[in-house]
Design a protein around this motif. Sequence first.
Motif, PDB file in Angstrom:
ATOM      1  N   VAL A  40       0.855  -1.184   0.000  1.00  0.00           N
ATOM      2  CA  VAL A  40       0.000   0.000   0.000  1.00  0.00           C
ATOM      3  C   VAL A  40       0.890   1.233   0.000  1.00  0.00           C
ATOM      4  O   VAL A  40       1.708   1.427   0.902  1.00  0.00           O
ATOM      5  CB  VAL A  40      -0.933   0.010   1.231  1.00  0.00           C
ATOM      6  N   GLU A  71      -1.225  -0.864  -4.246  1.00  0.00           N
ATOM      7  CA  GLU A  71      -2.508  -0.204  -3.964  1.00  0.00           C
ATOM      8  C   GLU A  71      -2.219   1.231  -3.535  1.00  0.00           C
ATOM      9  O   GLU A  71      -1.639   1.464  -2.477  1.00  0.00           O
ATOM     10  CB  GLU A  71      -3.251  -0.946  -2.852  1.00  0.00           C
ATOM     11  N   LYS A  73      -3.160   4.587  -2.004  1.00  0.00           N
ATOM     12  CA  LYS A  73      -4.163   5.030  -1.031  1.00  0.00           C
ATOM     13  C   LYS A  73      -3.726   6.381  -0.466  1.00  0.00           C
ATOM     14  O   LYS A  73      -3.314   6.474   0.698  1.00  0.00           O
ATOM     15  CB  LYS A  73      -4.300   3.984   0.071  1.00  0.00           C
ATOM     16  N   LEU A  80      -4.615   7.302   5.838  1.00  0.00           N
ATOM     17  CA  LEU A  80      -5.462   6.263   5.245  1.00  0.00           C
ATOM     18  C   LEU A  80      -4.665   5.006   4.945  1.00  0.00           C
ATOM     19  O   LEU A  80      -5.109   3.890   5.234  1.00  0.00           O
ATOM     20  CB  LEU A  80      -6.122   6.796   3.961  1.00  0.00           C
ATOM     21  N   ALA A  81      -3.480   5.184   4.368  1.00  0.00           N
ATOM     22  CA  ALA A  81      -2.653   4.025   4.023  1.00  0.00           C
ATOM     23  C   ALA A  81      -2.178   3.305   5.276  1.00  0.00           C
ATOM     24  O   ALA A  81      -2.230   2.068   5.365  1.00  0.00           O
ATOM     25  CB  ALA A  81      -1.459   4.469   3.182  1.00  0.00           C
ATOM     26  N   ALA A  84      -4.974   1.343   6.872  1.00  0.00           N
ATOM     27  CA  ALA A  84      -5.313   0.126   6.127  1.00  0.00           C
ATOM     28  C   ALA A  84      -4.391  -1.025   6.515  1.00  0.00           C
ATOM     29  O   ALA A  84      -4.840  -2.173   6.671  1.00  0.00           O
ATOM     30  CB  ALA A  84      -5.225   0.391   4.628  1.00  0.00           C
TER      31      ALA A  84
END
Length: 328
Positions: A40, A71, A73, A80-81, A84
């Motif tokens: 991420v 991904e 993010k 946010l990353a 996650a």
Amino acid sequence: MTTLRRWLITSISCALLFGLETIAPTQAAEFKPNGPVTIVAPFAAGGTVDQVARELGRGLETVWGVPVLIENKPGAGNILAASAIAQSKPNGQRLLLASTSISVNPSVYKSLPYDTDKDLSAVSYLAASPNVLVVRPKMNIKTLRELLDRAKTSNPPLQYASVGKGSAHHFCMELLQIEANVKLTHIPYKGVSPALAAVLGDEIGIYCSDILGAMEPIKRGQLIPLAVTSNTRVSVLPDVPTMAEAGLPNYNNSGYLGIMAPGETPRNIREAINHDIQVVIKESAFQKRFADLGYDMVGGTADEFASFIKRDIARYREIVKTANIDEE
């Protein structure tokens, strides 16, 4: 430099080298993912950090024999990353491309949706991420000393752009103000593109940029580089002095990139992934590609990265306190 300080620097350097040199022979476990692995990335696709994630992913695909997906993010100061990954299963199959925000966020946010110590675990330091202080040509400033002299007499204070509060770009300038005892006005933008556009459009005259983002405007004469924020010069800007060389002897404020995993990821999995990362980033083509972008891929052990993060969080807390930066 004092004898004690020389001893400390020598000891730390030897420890780092010893740690890197002994990773391969002491590695007992192997990482055998049972499906695709996801990295991420806390920034949008196409940027420098995204390139690091994708190149690392391609290398790890070869080592692991499974797809490594990226991904993207972005958003919320990289929270946010990080969130996650903090909420992911601790099996090594979802990893975070960590950046300086991991160190900064505990100081600039009153609360976070994750606990940095408990919900994230260090896997590997990748590289320092220095910035470069630039000004627009219309300011008629060629050196850091000239900028500081202008700042001390300017009323109202000179303005500088950043990619947002709490970003490495922001702290680059906060530390400059502390070390030089000058006052500047912070104008935050929502990301690299609008900040750079404001500077190139003569809306703002001063900017502490990532190396890659500044390279082409510097080559075209649209930006004047004054100093880099690392404690050594950057190979892609060999004629640009460090902040220390340019007049601020105590200044050193590089960001960083690294890999982290969910907090309860077993040590043997983290060490196995660390081993494989060292194999990829030490490959000569990988080294050269990112040296050309301003990154020196040095790597290191999981324990070294964990210790680094703790020290870096404390360092940013001190900067936030000294600069009176309000929490959000």
